[in-house]
Design a protein around this motif. Sequence first.
Motif, PDB file in Angstrom:
ATOM      1  N   TYR A   1       1.173  -1.396   0.051  1.00 28.75           N
ATOM      2  CA  TYR A   1      -0.349  -0.256   0.547  1.00 28.75           C
ATOM      3  C   TYR A   1       0.615   0.946  -0.028  1.00 28.75           C
ATOM      4  O   TYR A   1       0.785   2.425  -0.294  1.00 28.75           O
ATOM      5  CB  TYR A   1      -1.044   0.312   1.193  1.00 28.75           C
ATOM      6  CG  TYR A   1      -0.555   0.040   2.407  1.00 28.75           C
ATOM      7  CD1 TYR A   1      -0.316   1.606   3.357  1.00 28.75           C
ATOM      8  CD2 TYR A   1      -0.100  -0.934   3.411  1.00 28.75           C
ATOM      9  CE1 TYR A   1       0.406   2.176   4.659  1.00 28.75           C
ATOM     10  CE2 TYR A   1       0.364  -0.939   4.933  1.00 28.75           C
ATOM     11  CZ  TYR A   1       0.599   0.628   4.792  1.00 28.75           C
ATOM     12  OH  TYR A   1       1.682   1.093   5.907  1.00 28.75           O
TER      13      TYR A   1
ATOM     14  N   ALA B   1       0.431   4.396  -2.853  1.00 31.55           N
ATOM     15  CA  ALA B   1       0.905   5.862  -2.536  1.00 31.55           C
ATOM     16  C   ALA B   1       2.062   6.189  -3.467  1.00 31.55           C
ATOM     17  O   ALA B   1       1.967   7.185  -4.195  1.00 31.55           O
ATOM     18  CB  ALA B   1       1.342   6.031  -0.937  1.00 31.55           C
TER      19      ALA B   1
ATOM     20  N   HIS C   1       0.068   7.306   5.502  1.00 34.17           N
ATOM     21  CA  HIS C   1       0.137   6.066   5.119  1.00 34.17           C
ATOM     22  C   HIS C   1       0.684   4.879   6.454  1.00 34.17           C
ATOM     23  O   HIS C   1      -0.078   4.721   7.538  1.00 34.17           O
ATOM     24  CB  HIS C   1       0.624   5.311   4.246  1.00 34.17           C
ATOM     25  CG  HIS C   1      -0.424   5.978   2.905  1.00 34.17           C
ATOM     26  ND1 HIS C   1      -1.420   5.393   2.251  1.00 34.17           N
ATOM     27  CD2 HIS C   1      -0.617   7.220   2.089  1.00 34.17           C
ATOM     28  CE1 HIS C   1      -2.079   5.266   1.701  1.00 34.17           C
ATOM     29  NE2 HIS C   1      -1.231   6.647   1.379  1.00 34.17           N
TER      30      HIS C   1
ATOM     31  N   LEU D   1      -3.789  -2.800   0.436  1.00 32.99           N
ATOM     32  CA  LEU D   1      -4.200  -1.029   1.386  1.00 32.99           C
ATOM     33  C   LEU D   1      -4.323  -0.908   2.024  1.00 32.99           C
ATOM     34  O   LEU D   1      -4.242  -1.854   3.019  1.00 32.99           O
ATOM     35  CB  LEU D   1      -6.053  -2.363   0.405  1.00 32.99           C
ATOM     36  CG  LEU D   1      -6.781  -2.662  -0.758  1.00 32.99           C
ATOM     37  CD1 LEU D   1      -7.769  -3.114  -0.513  1.00 32.99           C
ATOM     38  CD2 LEU D   1      -6.516  -1.388  -1.598  1.00 32.99           C
ATOM     39  N   ASN D   2      -4.064   0.187   2.586  1.00 33.44           N
ATOM     40  CA  ASN D   2      -3.970   0.385   4.310  1.00 33.44           C
ATOM     41  C   ASN D   2      -4.443   0.452   4.946  1.00 33.44           C
ATOM     42  O   ASN D   2      -6.157   0.466   4.241  1.00 33.44           O
ATOM     43  CB  ASN D   2      -3.810   1.768   4.218  1.00 33.44           C
ATOM     44  CG  ASN D   2      -3.514   2.957   5.435  1.00 33.44           C
ATOM     45  OD1 ASN D   2      -3.442   2.145   6.336  1.00 33.44           O
ATOM     46  ND2 ASN D   2      -2.043   4.176   5.336  1.00 33.44           N
TER      47      ASN D   2
ATOM     48  N   TRP E   1      -7.458   3.214   6.664  1.00 36.02           N
ATOM     49  CA  TRP E   1      -8.060   3.902   6.283  1.00 36.02           C
ATOM     50  C   TRP E   1      -9.715   3.512   5.522  1.00 36.02           C
ATOM     51  O   TRP E   1      -9.779   2.038   4.832  1.00 36.02           O
ATOM     52  CB  TRP E   1      -7.138   4.377   3.984  1.00 36.02           C
ATOM     53  CG  TRP E   1      -6.095   4.951   4.887  1.00 36.02           C
ATOM     54  CD1 TRP E   1      -5.702   5.590   5.990  1.00 36.02           C
ATOM     55  CD2 TRP E   1      -5.521   6.053   3.552  1.00 36.02           C
ATOM     56  NE1 TRP E   1      -4.707   6.649   5.978  1.00 36.02           N
ATOM     57  CE2 TRP E   1      -4.741   6.788   4.177  1.00 36.02           C
ATOM     58  CE3 TRP E   1      -5.957   7.139   2.447  1.00 36.02           C
ATOM     59  CZ2 TRP E   1      -4.566   8.144   3.794  1.00 36.02           C
ATOM     60  CZ3 TRP E   1      -5.470   7.770   2.117  1.00 36.02           C
ATOM     61  CH2 TRP E   1      -5.098   8.146   2.694  1.00 36.02           C
TER      62      TRP E   1
ATOM     63  N   ASP F   1     -11.234   6.563   0.797  1.00 38.60           N
ATOM     64  CA  ASP F   1     -10.739   7.143   0.498  1.00 38.60           C
ATOM     65  C   ASP F   1      -9.141   7.056   0.471  1.00 38.60           C
ATOM     66  O   ASP F   1      -7.809   7.321   0.129  1.00 38.60           O
ATOM     67  CB  ASP F   1      -9.813   8.054   2.704  1.00 38.60           C
ATOM     68  CG  ASP F   1     -11.747   8.231   3.290  1.00 38.60           C
ATOM     69  OD1 ASP F   1     -11.801   9.398   2.375  1.00 38.60           O
ATOM     70  OD2 ASP F   1     -11.253   8.418   4.169  1.00 38.60           O
ATOM     71  N   ILE F   2      -9.799   5.367  -0.273  1.00 41.28           N
ATOM     72  CA  ILE F   2      -8.219   5.275  -0.253  1.00 41.28           C
ATOM     73  C   ILE F   2      -8.364   5.165  -1.942  1.00 41.28           C
ATOM     74  O   ILE F   2      -7.081   5.391  -2.528  1.00 41.28           O
ATOM     75  CB  ILE F   2      -8.035   3.425  -0.399  1.00 41.28           C
ATOM     76  CG1 ILE F   2      -7.618   2.976   1.146  1.00 41.28           C
ATOM     77  CG2 ILE F   2      -7.347   2.917  -1.161  1.00 41.28           C
ATOM     78  CD1 ILE F   2      -8.007   1.748   1.006  1.00 41.28           C
TER      79      ILE F   2
ATOM     80  N   GLU G   1      -7.430   9.079  -2.912  1.00 40.75           N
ATOM     81  CA  GLU G   1      -6.367   9.699  -2.562  1.00 40.75           C
ATOM     82  C   GLU G   1      -5.936  10.139  -4.596  1.00 40.75           C
ATOM     83  O   GLU G   1      -5.460  11.350  -3.784  1.00 40.75           O
ATOM     84  CB  GLU G   1      -5.478   9.190  -1.984  1.00 40.75           C
ATOM     85  CG  GLU G   1      -4.245   9.463  -2.237  1.00 40.75           C
ATOM     86  CD  GLU G   1      -3.663   8.586  -0.542  1.00 40.75           C
ATOM     87  OE1 GLU G   1      -2.970   7.372  -1.149  1.00 40.75           O
ATOM     88  OE2 GLU G   1      -2.760   9.134   0.485  1.00 40.75           O
TER      89      GLU G   1
ATOM     90  N   TYR H   1     -13.933  -0.463   5.443  1.00 38.83           N
ATOM     91  CA  TYR H   1     -12.348  -0.235   5.736  1.00 38.83           C
ATOM     92  C   TYR H   1     -12.003  -2.036   4.981  1.00 38.83           C
ATOM     93  O   TYR H   1     -13.690  -2.874   4.980  1.00 38.83           O
ATOM     94  CB  TYR H   1     -12.065  -1.278   7.692  1.00 38.83           C
ATOM     95  CG  TYR H   1     -12.528   0.144   8.146  1.00 38.83           C
ATOM     96  CD1 TYR H   1     -11.372   1.355   7.826  1.00 38.83           C
ATOM     97  CD2 TYR H   1     -13.262   0.468   8.451  1.00 38.83           C
ATOM     98  CE1 TYR H   1     -10.857   2.821   8.654  1.00 38.83           C
ATOM     99  CE2 TYR H   1     -13.299   1.605   9.494  1.00 38.83           C
ATOM    100  CZ  TYR H   1     -12.390   2.675   9.247  1.00 38.83           C
ATOM    101  OH  TYR H   1     -12.039   4.256  10.166  1.00 38.83           O
TER     102      TYR H   1
ATOM    103  N   SER I   1      -8.087  -2.305  -4.867  1.00 40.33           N
ATOM    104  CA  SER I   1      -6.968  -1.999  -5.868  1.00 40.33           C
ATOM    105  C   SER I   1      -7.141  -1.376  -7.074  1.00 40.33           C
ATOM    106  O   SER I   1      -6.080  -1.178  -7.974  1.00 40.33           O
ATOM    107  CB  SER I   1      -5.892  -3.117  -5.917  1.00 40.33           C
ATOM    108  OG  SER I   1      -5.733  -3.682  -4.621  1.00 40.33           O
TER     109      SER I   1
ATOM    110  N   ARG J   1      -8.715   1.768  -7.622  1.00 38.32           N
ATOM    111  CA  ARG J   1      -7.877   2.664  -6.891  1.00 38.32           C
ATOM    112  C   ARG J   1      -7.361   3.239  -8.221  1.00 38.32           C
ATOM    113  O   ARG J   1      -6.345   4.413  -8.678  1.00 38.32           O
ATOM    114  CB  ARG J   1      -7.004   2.833  -5.595  1.00 38.32           C
ATOM    115  CG  ARG J   1      -5.716   3.489  -5.644  1.00 38.32           C
ATOM    116  CD  ARG J   1      -5.117   2.772  -4.532  1.00 38.32           C
ATOM    117  NE  ARG J   1      -4.421   1.824  -4.304  1.00 38.32           N
ATOM    118  CZ  ARG J   1      -3.657   0.666  -3.484  1.00 38.32           C
ATOM    119  NH1 ARG J   1      -3.417   1.115  -2.052  1.00 38.32           N
ATOM    120  NH2 ARG J   1      -3.436  -0.749  -4.223  1.00 38.32           N
TER     121      ARG J   1
END
Lengths: 329, 305, 339
Positions: free
Chosen positions: B197, B201, B215, C112-113, C116, C120-121, C124, C158, C171, C174
């Motif tokens: 992740y 970014a 993050h 994926l964070n 978050w 929001d992912i 971004e 989430y 993913s 995103r």
Amino acid sequence: MATDRSNVPLLEVSNLRVEFATRRGPLVAIDDISFSIAPGEVLGVVGESGAGKSLTGTAIIGLLEPPGGITAGEIRLAGRRIDNLPHDEMRKIRGKEIGAIFQDPLTSLNPLYRVSEQLIETIRTHLPMDASQARARALTLLQEVGIPGAAERLDHYPHQFSGGMRQRVVIALALAAEPKLIVADEPTTALDVSIQAQIISLLKRLCREHGTAVMLITHDMGVIAETADRVAVMYAGRIAEIGPVQDVVKRPLHPYTTGLMGAIPAIGHDVHALTQIDGSMPRLDSIPRGCAFNPRCTKVFDRCRVERPDPIPQGRTAVACWLYDGAGR
Amino acid sequence: MTADRLRAFFDGDLWWSFTRSKVVMGAAIVTGLLFLAALIAPLLSLQDPWDPGSLQLMNSRNPPVWLEGGTWEFPLGTDNQGRDMYSAILYGLRVSLVVGFLAVIFAMVLGITLGLASGYLGGMTDTIIMRIADVQLTFPAILIALLIGGIVRGVMTPSEFESVAVYVLVVSIGLSQWVQFARTVRGQTLVERNKEYVQAARVVGLPARLIMIRHVLPNVMGPVLVIGTINLAVAILTEATLSFLGVGVPATRPSLGTLIQIGNGFLFSGEWWIVIFPGITMAILVLAVNLLGDWLRDALNPKLR
Amino acid sequence: MSENVLRVTELKRYFDVSKPLLNRILEGGGRQVVRAVDGVSFEIERGETFSLVGESGCGKSTVARLIVGLYHPSDGDVEFEGVSLGRPASRARHPEKQARMQMIFQDPYASLNPRWRVGDIIAEPIRFRKLEQGAAVMERVGELLKLVGLAPRDAAKYPHEFSGGQRQRISIARALAGKPDFLVCDEPTSALDVSVQAQILNLMKELQKELNLTYLFISHNLAVVYHVSTKVGVMYLGRLVEWSETKTLFGNPLHPYSRMLLDAIPDLEMSGRARTPVGGEVPSPINPPPGCSFHPRCPFANERCKSEVPAVLSYGSQHVACHAVQEGRLPLWRDAAAA
Ligand SMILES: Nc1ncnc2c1ncn2[C@@H]1O[C@H](COP(=O)(O)OP(=O)(O)OP(=O)(O)O)[C@@H](O)[C@H]1O
Ligand SMILES: Nc1ncnc2c1ncn2[C@@H]1O[C@H](COP(=O)(O)OP(=O)(O)OP(=O)(O)O)[C@@H](O)[C@H]1O
Ligand code: SF4
Ligand code: SF4
Ligand SMILES: [Mg+2]
Ligand SMILES: [Mg+2]
């Protein structure tokens, strides 16, 4: 065919049920499954991630950890019940009569000890041998699993081996005491095709030459088609279909198996889109009533949403699907 | 959204493991009560121990109320200056907690910043920060306090110094603790940095600074909170030690540690209450905070669950 | 139509894996350099799917990372839509180009964070590039979620609330948020089950048609590669040893290593063909064999192979680096022989 060689099953699992005690009540992870493996036979176990394949294997080798546990059913090895044995006795059986190959070769080998030390210790725990005999056997084992330059490699540490070689060392460990049954949980998943082929041919040779029974857990249908005599397809903690591998691969009966086979891309077959099963497997805490596959099934009918199907014999195959119930719809 | 989060929290494993342990709940209640007492000390106290005008020497060395000669005016007795021990402990608790908290927050901010930079940027930045950390570790908090205290004392008048003494303490204790935060954060950052992740970014084009803050930081906060809690107990103890050695807060505004130091002188002359009551309060506070820290560490560690 | 989206020329990336200087002085031993990618050149046309295959550790992921800028090349160039992005400075000067390429990773759990929300992912890249403002951001997120087969209300959840396949969809959403036209997919389905894999592969194909995307696809599942790609490149020890149209490569592989790879594929048809394992050990990329690095395992190796690195030469539409092919002494491939 190996299946015909003997009708006395080596491993017999009947009505096995595995549950996890959680704070929201028990989670049924394995729900009433039965199957058997004959000596010299390879049973493939396939299914989606989380279907309970590894858990079944873990239950057989007696390594379930709390909060998980067997709550019903029996496991018999050569007629002897092993699911309720005390810890100590089970440890003797493990390694001696059942060999286990785990998915991750790194965790099964102790990085602090030489490969020779680990092999010799396992051999001497289970077989009456002195140190030099055990060392000779360790060398033979490494040669048998196809490690090039086994004599020089014997005294290396695990990290000095490549991934594929480590996996072969793990297999050598599992074979050390000539077990009657090998439970192999995704033995080739971490490897690329070339090494995969070597390990598969090794497993097959063992079955042929030593009459070892193998439970081969994987989600690679290609490996199953090539190696297994029979295959069990698991879905949400139950067996959806079990039968000879040719039948299941070429003429799948259960709608889930049909979908699974269609989803595999094949070289030489030009399809625009792969068959896909929409949706995803339910989580353990939200398995639907009736047939667990019913929300995703294209052939679903009323009965499926109420009653849970048990395996119904269809020739040499057994299918847990109401489509095949004589009393039917 | 907040309601959602609250519900998720009370539904979550953390809250569950909390309600399962009587000891932890007890520790939380005790900590809460002590915090509350410190917060509303002026309301609970019987006298203002920081106001020299309210102290009367004729009331000095009074025993606690249940002993011969004790009065309800001073339930836990008085010290050599006629300070009501009960009120002094409430105010002392305040000082100890303020110093402890500020020191830990200072250490946390410094440690997190340097740890993130060190772990994420690597290379020379990493080497330099980690060498400084190594050097830092060889200086105990007391030495730093003496050093900084000495310098500040040299450039200020004694009365000026008294007003900044607390900050000198905070900085000294904070400096002795940041390394622990920095090392933990660096280690976690090294793990997170290679996760996909973070790389996603980077492919989006986010600058390093934003990636670290948005993050990486939220994902390294778990262990930081654990260390923070445990270090709060350590900071309170360090403050007490420094005050005990006379390099802490001034005796006019005593912390628990200062009270213990004062009381220590009277232990053998029979006025045990001057040292024992602040001592007990201190022990209970540190124990409770430590228990909470231990629980938090276990509860956040997936391996032990 | 055949416009080049990406051109990679003589791309190299070496990693220094030597022990620290002090240890080297005390314990001896020189510098050790892994030649992860050692001179790779290829081109990808718009709308294509170019796949890279090869053994574990042959440098596929490193090529992918060099292209999207996660690593900087030691040498060589990456040219994207006519702009050279090989040096970090030139990449920094062209953020608009960087924005047009995105990457999809292998591990749906790590990509994926976890702290978050899904919304929001996905938002971004939109927020960072200021593609939309205010409420329009979440509207666009909703559109993207629908595009990949999820629901707009999933934006509030989430990542841990989703299965592996659903996360891979997130993913993809995103990756599409920044409106890229080139996607690098590093084993996007290796961690997924066959049935979920089919869902993702179908989705990727649909999106490709709908949005006219170009893919660089990495996988070691050759059947998946056959299914998705228009061209395939075979890598061995940091070098591209063969590349051509998918059908051609699978129907008539020329390089001996490509042939071995195809021979090792498990056979679902159970046609009775014995699967031939690739013999020999994978050599280390630290000390690759001289000449053709495949020569210790190659049945057709001769003296020239041991000393001279074969260049990539074109044979019709096939590009192969092998002396035996060039000298015309390579036997016909099994299928071709049968035909
Ligand atoms: N300790 C545990 N507590 C609760 N549930 C568990 C635990 N261990 C496993 N499970 C659940 O049991 C189910 C079966 O898991 P198992 O590991 O057997 O799956 P699998 O079929 O081997 O999947 P994979 O292909 O991913 O290895 C899963 O849904 C998993 O979530
Ligand atoms: N950051 C790094 N530092 C040092 N060596 C590296 C680094 N990244 C990759 N390598 C090495 O470069 C070689 C190529 O690695 P790469 O990840 O590109 O392989 P791959 O083809 O993607 O393999 P896989 O199929 O296993 O993912 C390997 O030998 C690897 O050990
Ligand atoms: S029982 Fe019904 S729902 Fe289940 S697989 Fe058979 S047809 Fe489908
Ligand atoms: S160049 Fe020589 S060694 Fe290399 S693949 Fe061709 S024949 Fe084999
Ligand atoms: Mg498993
Ligand atoms: Mg890779």
